[in-house]
Design a protein around this motif. Structure first.
Motif, PDB file in Angstrom:
ATOM      1  N   PRO A  43      15.668  10.522   3.186  1.00 42.79           N
ATOM      2  CA  PRO A  43      14.656  11.483   3.629  1.00 42.79           C
ATOM      3  C   PRO A  43      15.108  12.942   3.610  1.00 42.79           C
ATOM      4  CG  PRO A  43      15.683  10.464   5.538  1.00 42.79           C
ATOM      5  CD  PRO A  43      16.313   9.818   4.323  1.00 42.79           C
ATOM      6  N   ARG A  44      16.379  13.188   3.320  1.00 40.97           N
ATOM      7  CA  ARG A  44      16.926  14.555   3.379  1.00 40.97           C
ATOM      8  C   ARG A  44      16.673  15.302   2.066  1.00 40.97           C
ATOM      9  NH1 ARG A  44      22.723  12.278   5.036  1.00 40.97           N
ATOM     10  NH2 ARG A  44      22.061  10.925   3.317  1.00 40.97           N
ATOM     11  N   PRO A  45      16.128  16.517   2.141  1.00 40.21           N
ATOM     12  CA  PRO A  45      15.900  17.308   0.909  1.00 40.21           C
ATOM     13  C   PRO A  45      17.231  17.621   0.222  1.00 40.21           C
ATOM     14  CG  PRO A  45      14.715  18.247   2.791  1.00 40.21           C
ATOM     15  CD  PRO A  45      15.640  17.215   3.336  1.00 40.21           C
ATOM     16  N   LYS A  46      17.242  17.519  -1.093  1.00 38.88           N
ATOM     17  CA  LYS A  46      18.428  17.825  -1.904  1.00 38.88           C
ATOM     18  C   LYS A  46      19.690  17.193  -1.303  1.00 38.88           C
ATOM     19  CE  LYS A  46      16.502  22.274  -3.394  1.00 38.88           C
ATOM     20  NZ  LYS A  46      16.739  23.730  -3.514  1.00 38.88           N
ATOM     21  N   SER A  47      19.558  15.933  -0.927  1.00 35.73           N
ATOM     22  CA  SER A  47      20.645  15.237  -0.233  1.00 35.73           C
ATOM     23  C   SER A  47      21.889  15.115  -1.111  1.00 35.73           C
ATOM     24  CB  SER A  47      20.191  13.837   0.188  1.00 35.73           C
ATOM     25  OG  SER A  47      21.285  13.060   0.627  1.00 35.73           O
ATOM     26  N   ALA A  73      12.425   3.845   7.203  1.00 35.13           N
ATOM     27  CA  ALA A  73      13.604   4.190   6.399  1.00 35.13           C
ATOM     28  C   ALA A  73      14.066   5.624   6.632  1.00 35.13           C
ATOM     29  CB  ALA A  73      13.288   3.988   4.917  1.00 35.13           C
ATOM     30  N   LEU A  74      13.851   6.119   7.843  1.00 33.00           N
ATOM     31  CA  LEU A  74      14.265   7.491   8.127  1.00 33.00           C
ATOM     32  C   LEU A  74      15.671   7.566   8.698  1.00 33.00           C
ATOM     33  CD1 LEU A  74      10.933   8.918   9.557  1.00 33.00           C
ATOM     34  CD2 LEU A  74      12.021   9.514   7.400  1.00 33.00           C
ATOM     35  N   GLU A 114       0.802  -1.224   0.000  1.00 35.30           N
ATOM     36  CA  GLU A 114       0.000   0.000   0.000  1.00 35.30           C
ATOM     37  C   GLU A 114       0.837   1.277   0.000  1.00 35.30           C
ATOM     38  OE1 GLU A 114      -0.429  -2.512   2.027  1.00 35.30           O
ATOM     39  OE2 GLU A 114      -2.423  -3.324   1.606  1.00 35.30           O
ATOM     40  N   PRO A 115       1.940   1.350   0.776  1.00 38.15           N
ATOM     41  CA  PRO A 115       2.705   2.606   0.796  1.00 38.15           C
ATOM     42  C   PRO A 115       3.238   3.032  -0.576  1.00 38.15           C
ATOM     43  CG  PRO A 115       3.340   1.229   2.650  1.00 38.15           C
ATOM     44  CD  PRO A 115       2.463   0.391   1.767  1.00 38.15           C
ATOM     45  N   GLU A 155       5.996   9.493   3.852  1.00 32.51           N
ATOM     46  CA  GLU A 155       5.041   8.480   4.327  1.00 32.51           C
ATOM     47  C   GLU A 155       5.529   7.072   4.016  1.00 32.51           C
ATOM     48  OE1 GLU A 155       1.559   9.866   2.346  1.00 32.51           O
ATOM     49  OE2 GLU A 155       0.971  11.191   4.013  1.00 32.51           O
ATOM     50  N   TRP A 156       6.048   6.875   2.782  1.00 32.57           N
ATOM     51  CA  TRP A 156       6.610   5.558   2.454  1.00 32.57           C
ATOM     52  C   TRP A 156       7.777   5.249   3.391  1.00 32.57           C
ATOM     53  CZ3 TRP A 156      11.268   3.427   1.362  1.00 32.57           C
ATOM     54  CH2 TRP A 156      11.275   2.146   0.827  1.00 32.57           C
ATOM     55  N   MET A 157       8.623   6.255   3.627  1.00 32.01           N
ATOM     56  CA  MET A 157       9.807   6.050   4.471  1.00 32.01           C
ATOM     57  C   MET A 157       9.418   5.688   5.903  1.00 32.01           C
ATOM     58  SD  MET A 157      12.367   9.018   3.051  1.00 32.01           S
ATOM     59  CE  MET A 157      12.154   9.607   1.373  1.00 32.01           C
TER      60      MET A 157
END
Length: 241
Positions: free
Chosen positions: A134-138, A198-199, A91-92, A191-193
């Motif tokens: 999860p980090r923006p522009k990692s 997976a954070l 579902e995720p 949400e998937w993370m």
């Protein structure tokens, strides 16, 4: 006529291979029992680390006390982290966003993405490699993606990246870097993370999952961008599906 016969034999052998595999693999109940023990042990370790925090004046090997307590609370609330062998929740995936148009992939897209749900039974024993961050522009993820581009096409075709950037930001970056053969999906709300725990551990970090046959077959947390390609290849080599 010969071509038709070969095609039928191929389908037959594929289906018999899948049936034989499912007879020999561990049951869902056995996997759940083993991983519940791991989760319980992790919870005990988290509690123990919190209780013993700072007794000898050294905190180098611990999370902060607040983070430790959050780990214990998460365990009690059922936010149990995933282990290898756990069911791969489908579902995720439905809420992952396509970078091309900003739309969720939905149920139909999930069935195309996850091999064991694909209408083509020959794909049912394929795998999917997932790299998440999860980090923006990692910068670490972007460095890792450059390494992943050097992988053989047959692996890249079965690999996706999930990040927290917007579709527009992903399109801009991929175009600038000339990356056309890597599939990226957006999870801006993470949400998937969260569903796949997976954070990261002590900090937000990259993770690698390999899902196949309805389960999480391989899992690497705190994935290092320097060794990412070899980690992926070694994990695929060690698959036993």
């Amino acid at each position: 006529d010969d071509d038709d016969d070969d095609g039928e034999d191929g389908v037959g052998s594929s289906e018999s291979a899948i049936a034989g595999h499912r007879q020999t693999r561990k049951s869902d109940e056995e996997i759940k029992r083993e991983n519940d023990i791991k989760r319980f042990e992790q919870l005990l370790n988290s509690e123990s680390a919190t209780i013993n925090y700072g007794i000898d004046g050294s905190t180098d090997n611990y999370l902060t006390k607040k983070q430790e307590e959050s780990e214990v609370d998460a365990g009690f609330k059922g936010l149990n982290r995933i282990f290898e062998g756990d069911p791969a929740k489908t579902e995720p995936f439905q809420d992952l966003i396509r970078i091309e148009n900003g739309n969720a992939i939905g149920e139909a897209g999930t069935k195309r993405l996850l091999p064991w749900l694909n209408k083509n039974t020959a794909r049912h024993l394929d795998y999917l490699v997932i790299i998440s961050d999860p980090r923006p522009k990692s910068s670490e993820l972007r460095s890792g993606m450059k390494s992943l581009m050097k992988l053989p096409p047959n692996i890249l075709n079965q690999l996706i990246v999930i990040n927290a950037d917007t579709p527009a930001e992903n399109r801009r970056y991929l175009k600038k870097q000339g990356m056309t053969s890597i599939n990226v999906f957006c999870d801006e709300k993470r949400e998937w993370m969260r569903e796949y725990t997976a954070l990261g551990e002590k900090r937000w970090a990259m993770c690698m999952f390999i899902v196949a046959d309805g389960r999480v077959q391989k899992l690497v947390r705190e994935l290092d961008s320097v060794s990412i390609s070899s980690v992926v290849q070694n994990a695929i080599t060690s698959l036993s599906i």
